[in-house]
Design an enzyme around this catalytic site. Sequence first.
Site, PDB file in Angstrom:
ATOM      1  N   TRP A 102      44.759  36.203  37.716  1.00  0.00           N
ATOM      2  CA  TRP A 102      43.559  36.926  38.152  1.00  0.00           C
ATOM      3  C   TRP A 102      42.703  37.354  36.964  1.00  0.00           C
ATOM      4  CZ3 TRP A 102      42.126  35.655  42.614  1.00  0.00           C
ATOM      5  CH2 TRP A 102      43.033  35.497  43.669  1.00  0.00           C
ATOM      6  N   ASP A 172      40.730  45.929  37.734  1.00  0.00           N
ATOM      7  CA  ASP A 172      41.004  45.257  38.996  1.00  0.00           C
ATOM      8  C   ASP A 172      42.312  45.851  39.510  1.00  0.00           C
ATOM      9  OD1 ASP A 172      41.718  43.620  41.075  1.00  0.00           O
ATOM     10  OD2 ASP A 172      41.575  41.739  39.956  1.00  0.00           O
ATOM     11  N   LYS A 196      45.255  44.233  50.657  1.00  0.00           N
ATOM     12  CA  LYS A 196      46.617  44.443  50.167  1.00  0.00           C
ATOM     13  C   LYS A 196      47.129  45.841  50.503  1.00  0.00           C
ATOM     14  CE  LYS A 196      45.846  40.653  47.272  1.00  0.00           C
ATOM     15  NZ  LYS A 196      45.017  40.126  46.213  1.00  0.00           N
TER      16      LYS A 196
HETATM   17  C1  PLP Z   1      44.249  39.302  45.588  1.00  0.00           C
HETATM   18  C2  PLP Z   1      43.688  39.607  44.269  1.00  0.00           C
HETATM   19  C3  PLP Z   1      42.392  39.204  43.894  1.00  0.00           C
HETATM   20  C4  PLP Z   1      41.507  38.372  44.780  1.00  0.00           C
HETATM   21  O1  PLP Z   1      41.002  39.110  45.802  1.00  0.00           O
HETATM   22  P1  PLP Z   1      39.931  38.507  46.829  1.00  0.00           P
HETATM   23  O2  PLP Z   1      39.622  39.705  47.650  1.00  0.00           O
HETATM   24  O3  PLP Z   1      40.608  37.413  47.572  1.00  0.00           O
HETATM   25  O4  PLP Z   1      38.775  38.016  46.059  1.00  0.00           O
HETATM   26  C5  PLP Z   1      41.937  39.590  42.647  1.00  0.00           C
HETATM   27  N1  PLP Z   1      42.693  40.302  41.810  1.00  0.00           N
HETATM   28  C6  PLP Z   1      43.950  40.687  42.124  1.00  0.00           C
HETATM   29  C7  PLP Z   1      44.739  41.500  41.152  1.00  0.00           C
HETATM   30  C8  PLP Z   1      44.484  40.346  43.367  1.00  0.00           C
HETATM   31  O5  PLP Z   1      45.723  40.731  43.678  1.00  0.00           O
END
Ligand code: PLP
Length: 360
Positions: A102, A172, A196
């Site tokens: 990511w 993030d 999540k």
């Molecule tokens: C799942 C995830 C993403 C991607 O998220 P989307 O909402 O599908 O764009 C980005 N960063 C992390 C750390 C993730 O776990």
Amino acid sequence: MDRVYNFSAGPAQLPLSVLEKAQKEFLSFEQSGMSVMELSHRSKLFETILEQTEQLLREVMEIPDNYKVLFVQGGASLQFSMVPLNLLVKGGHAYYVHTGSWSKKALNEAKKVGKTQVLASSEDQDFTYIPTIDVSILDENTKYVHITTNNTIEGTKFTDIPNTGEVPLVADMSSNILSEQIDVSKFGIIYAGAQKNLGIAGLTIVIIREDLIGHAPSDLPTMLNYSTYANNRSLYNTPPTFAIYMTKLVLEWLKEQGGVKQIEQQNREKASLLYNYIDESHMFFSKVKREDRSLMNIPFLTKSDELNEIFIKEAANVGLVTLKGHRSVGGMRASLYNAMPIEGVKALVQFMQEFENKNG
Ligand SMILES: *Cc1c(COP(=O)(O)O)cnc(C)c1O
């Protein structure tokens, strides 16, 4: 219909009581005769949902008053672009801490916008640890430092949040927001996709310090500018109304559990159960450095790909599903987000023990 224990990394398991509440209110929300999905986003009823969701988030995360909460679409992946488009302006540069798939994507998007550098990386050991960060190289042209607080695919997390001083720290937090107590004031921006730990796909939460809003170039498209969301209470256009409502229900549930402090304790207990078993097992092992282990996403494997496959299949047969590891890592991965009850982890560990006894 029997529910399973769903160990998916996302979209992920939701608390049963949240689904039941949504079901109860599905056809007529608060005697409106309408589903939340059918409410105008300008209606009083929806505006109340939006306000309550923000209030609840502020309360459980103790978000200081000088931060805005924005409700955005496009996933965490759009934030990979929006962060540099709004912050990486006027000849500055940004530093990225590279800790997995990511962070790589975040970095690649930023490269399209401006100058970037890697501040630290754990690529040399397949991202199985969190690298040390040297903040002394940051200078006045550093617009921000970007980290991924929890690496969903590799199973690592930051335990110590780096102190970047005057330089805004952007995080993030998609896969560990609300899983443990954090001090929001250490960050310039926190963003997270909702699917999540916060609710369902379609909504992304951005928590941004006010002084970081309003620096984007004037030709930046309206929907990519944080100001648009901040100045219109996220109601410039139609927000993802149902996803926001689901987040409200998840936050209410979280409060009933005793808030983030209590959830963190449960999360630690859940993760220890699984890690302790992995550590004593002669069949299953983890590649992640002990100090940097994630509480949310736990990759593990056996020495044989065939055995991994049999494990995943047999686990699914007893209602322990979505245990396949990410294709880049292989093996298994158990995601233990807030909504995974401890009973689910106990069932998994027990199944692993039985599997080891039978095949070991
Ligand atoms: C799942 C995830 C993403 C991607 O998220 P989307 O909402 O599908 O764009 C980005 N960063 C992390 C750390 C993730 O776990």
